[in-house]
Scaffold this motif. Sequence first.
Motif, short mmCIF file in Angstrom:
data_model
loop_
_atom_site.label_atom_id
_atom_site.label_comp_id
_atom_site.label_asym_id
_atom_site.label_seq_id
_atom_site.Cartn_x
_atom_site.Cartn_y
_atom_site.Cartn_z
N SER A 73 24.30 47.29 -97.30
CA SER A 73 24.64 46.06 -97.48
C SER A 73 25.35 45.18 -96.59
O SER A 73 25.59 44.41 -96.65
N GLU A 74 26.17 45.23 -95.84
CA GLU A 74 26.73 44.40 -94.68
C GLU A 74 25.49 43.93 -93.94
O GLU A 74 24.85 44.88 -93.51
N ILE A 75 25.55 42.47 -93.62
CA ILE A 75 24.85 42.19 -92.87
C ILE A 75 25.19 41.71 -91.48
O ILE A 75 26.37 41.11 -91.49
N LYS B 182 15.78 43.79 -107.19
CA LYS B 182 15.98 42.80 -106.19
C LYS B 182 15.87 43.90 -104.89
O LYS B 182 15.29 43.61 -103.88
N SER B 183 16.58 44.93 -104.92
CA SER B 183 16.37 45.97 -103.97
C SER B 183 14.87 46.24 -103.47
O SER B 183 14.35 46.50 -102.52
N ASN B 184 14.36 46.62 -104.72
CA ASN B 184 12.77 46.92 -104.60
C ASN B 184 12.08 45.66 -103.97
O ASN B 184 11.18 46.11 -103.15
N GLU B 185 12.11 44.52 -104.40
CA GLU B 185 11.58 43.67 -103.84
C GLU B 185 11.84 43.19 -102.13
O GLU B 185 10.87 43.00 -101.62
N SER C 138 16.98 46.55 -85.79
CA SER C 138 17.09 47.72 -86.61
C SER C 138 15.83 47.77 -87.64
O SER C 138 15.34 48.70 -88.06
N GLN C 139 15.37 46.64 -88.00
CA GLN C 139 14.26 46.35 -88.78
C GLN C 139 13.05 46.84 -88.23
O GLN C 139 12.04 47.47 -88.94
N LEU C 140 12.76 46.40 -86.90
CA LEU C 140 11.50 46.87 -86.49
C LEU C 140 11.69 48.47 -86.14
O LEU C 140 10.55 48.93 -86.40
N ALA C 141 12.76 48.76 -85.62
CA ALA C 141 12.76 50.51 -85.57
C ALA C 141 12.55 51.11 -86.84
O ALA C 141 11.89 52.10 -86.73
N ILE D 294 20.14 53.62 -90.00
CA ILE D 294 19.62 52.24 -90.08
C ILE D 294 20.61 51.30 -90.44
O ILE D 294 21.63 51.58 -90.81
N GLU D 295 20.37 50.00 -90.56
CA GLU D 295 21.10 49.04 -91.23
C GLU D 295 21.70 49.26 -92.47
O GLU D 295 21.00 49.64 -93.23
N LYS D 296 22.83 48.90 -92.61
CA LYS D 296 23.61 49.41 -93.90
C LYS D 296 23.10 48.50 -95.13
O LYS D 296 22.72 49.42 -96.23
N SER D 297 22.65 47.52 -95.03
CA SER D 297 21.91 46.58 -96.36
C SER D 297 20.71 47.19 -96.40
O SER D 297 20.09 47.35 -97.64
N LEU D 298 19.80 47.66 -95.33
CA LEU D 298 18.49 48.11 -95.57
C LEU D 298 18.61 49.51 -96.24
O LEU D 298 17.87 49.77 -97.06
N LYS D 299 19.77 50.28 -95.59
CA LYS D 299 19.65 51.60 -96.36
C LYS D 299 20.05 51.54 -97.94
O LYS D 299 19.46 52.22 -98.75
N ARG D 300 20.85 50.49 -97.94
CA ARG D 300 21.47 50.46 -99.57
C ARG D 300 20.33 49.93 -100.30
O ARG D 300 20.00 50.41 -101.50
N ASP D 301 19.39 49.04 -99.79
CA ASP D 301 18.04 48.69 -100.74
C ASP D 301 17.34 49.81 -100.93
O ASP D 301 16.74 49.90 -101.93
N ILE D 302 17.03 50.62 -99.85
CA ILE D 302 16.20 51.69 -99.90
C ILE D 302 16.69 52.66 -101.19
O ILE D 302 15.88 53.34 -102.15
#
Length: 566
Positions: free
Chosen positions: A7-9, A363-366, A19-22, A347-355
């Motif tokens: 979660s942290e952006i 919303k995380s799924n989307e 981070s997202q590209l990686a 990986i990025e915290k917000s991305l990790k949280r969403d996964i």
Amino acid sequence: MQEKDVSEIPANNQRRERSQLAFRGLLAVLAFCGFYQFFHLFPCTMWSEEPLSVSFSASTDSTDELLCPLYDKIEFKDPDTSVYILHDDEFRNKSISRLSKAVQIPTWIDDEGSDFTRFTKFHEYLETEFQRVFDAANVFKVNTYGIVLEFKGSNSSLKPAMFTAHQDTVPPGDPQNWDKDPFSGLYDGTRVYGRGASDCKNLLIGLLESMDYLLEKGFKPERTIIFAFGFDEESSGKYGASHISKFLLERYGPKSLYHIIDEGFGVFMELQNRYFAMLATGEKGYLDLGIEVLQPGGHSSIPPDHTAIGTMSKLISRYEDRLYDPILVNFNPTLNTLQCIAEYADIEKSLKRDILRAHFDEKSNERVIKLLLNNKITKYNVLTTHAADIINGGDKANALPQNVTALINHRIAHGNGFDTIMDRVTGIATGVAQEHRMGLIVDDEILIEPTLAGSIKIKALYKLAVAPVTPINDEIWASLAGHYRTFYEDITYPEKFEDDVLVLSAGIMTGNTDTRHYWDLTDHIFRGQPGFTPMTSGVHGNNEYVDADSHLQVVAFYYNYILSIS
């Protein structure tokens, strides 16, 4: 030998983008390396010249239960022999010679009209080279060229374990486009070249070698072991695996097998000095859709506003204009691949949280789906695809085409089904038919009566549902994970695992293997094999090869795995 025929952006947007590209690159590697149609896109082995820019840590939220747990290693019964197989020069040379000779015997097939008699020579080679194996087995020749080897166990309460590979290959294409003769079986000291070297005579020969060595050491199984080798996997297995499945169902019954492990990419992947293995536990579905446009003929000097070719073109164009809606359901094995990345990759915290929330938070799924869609490869894990592959029609320049046909191939995503496709194409075809005042017939049901202007016919030619998903986090999965950890951490690459572990992930197969015919035999079907798959392996293309080290890993792993489970 008994033989039957049957979660942290972050404030820094560039950092987030990197981070997202990686992450997308890593996902692509974990999800697709080794799947034949994607070999040329991503580096995925220790020999990659351009490693992914991803850093790792085995961290996860301490309050959360791991979604990608590690399993205890399982002690090998004869670890020294696996070490010997991997490192002894004499064994290596003999093993490579066996594979090379197998590659030298052409067993390629076309989609239709294949000459299966060429498999006779291949059978003669196998039966001679592996006489001890064939002598010890109950041998069944199913539909003449399918091979089933049954090594009867002493304990009938244990379900038989089955291992499969296919004898056939795709055609070599133009040999002039190869750097080496496609049937040379050339060994350059590192690799064996030739059609089938990697898909998948290496697996077939590796299985036979492992059993040959087991028998040489007096192996007497408690659990029945079955080897099943189809001969037309490259054209859907309708003569080979289909008949083998019927034979095995008659002999053992439904849900009678412990597991089935079939071909697939090499499971071992080294990424930024961390190590993963992935076994495919599911496959997308499949549908070939035939479309036929029938219109009156006549002279081209007095044409209608839209000929049959024009009508067909409009229908296909409209169908291709919009992708199917993406979907990431909980039973899609891709989700486990994502979860393993999230729990073991930095990986990025917000991305990790969403996964880690994607399986219960909409919303995380989307957001995860959106990220997958931004990559031309990963999007196919959550999309039903359509590809207009064949079109025929028209006879001559001055004659209007009366019959135009097309075939559209679909690979069906988890969460979609045949109705998803038929509803979409029927809606589009209805609009075209109404505009052109034509009839519409879908799967032999008349939806709009044919008119003097003609008709559109749509029919499902070949259907295969999304494969049942193999369960994970059970005893069989834990056993595979434990054996793979032991094999790579203690036997194959101990120097790499002094401070590390091997993470086993589930995954998805976007294509289909012979396992499409074996669903009724067991709920536990895995697709993948020991070893690694470089992106340059040339499967289904020119200059196909397999690394000798990878081939030996097949032999060394299955030697101890079969010994352990039986």
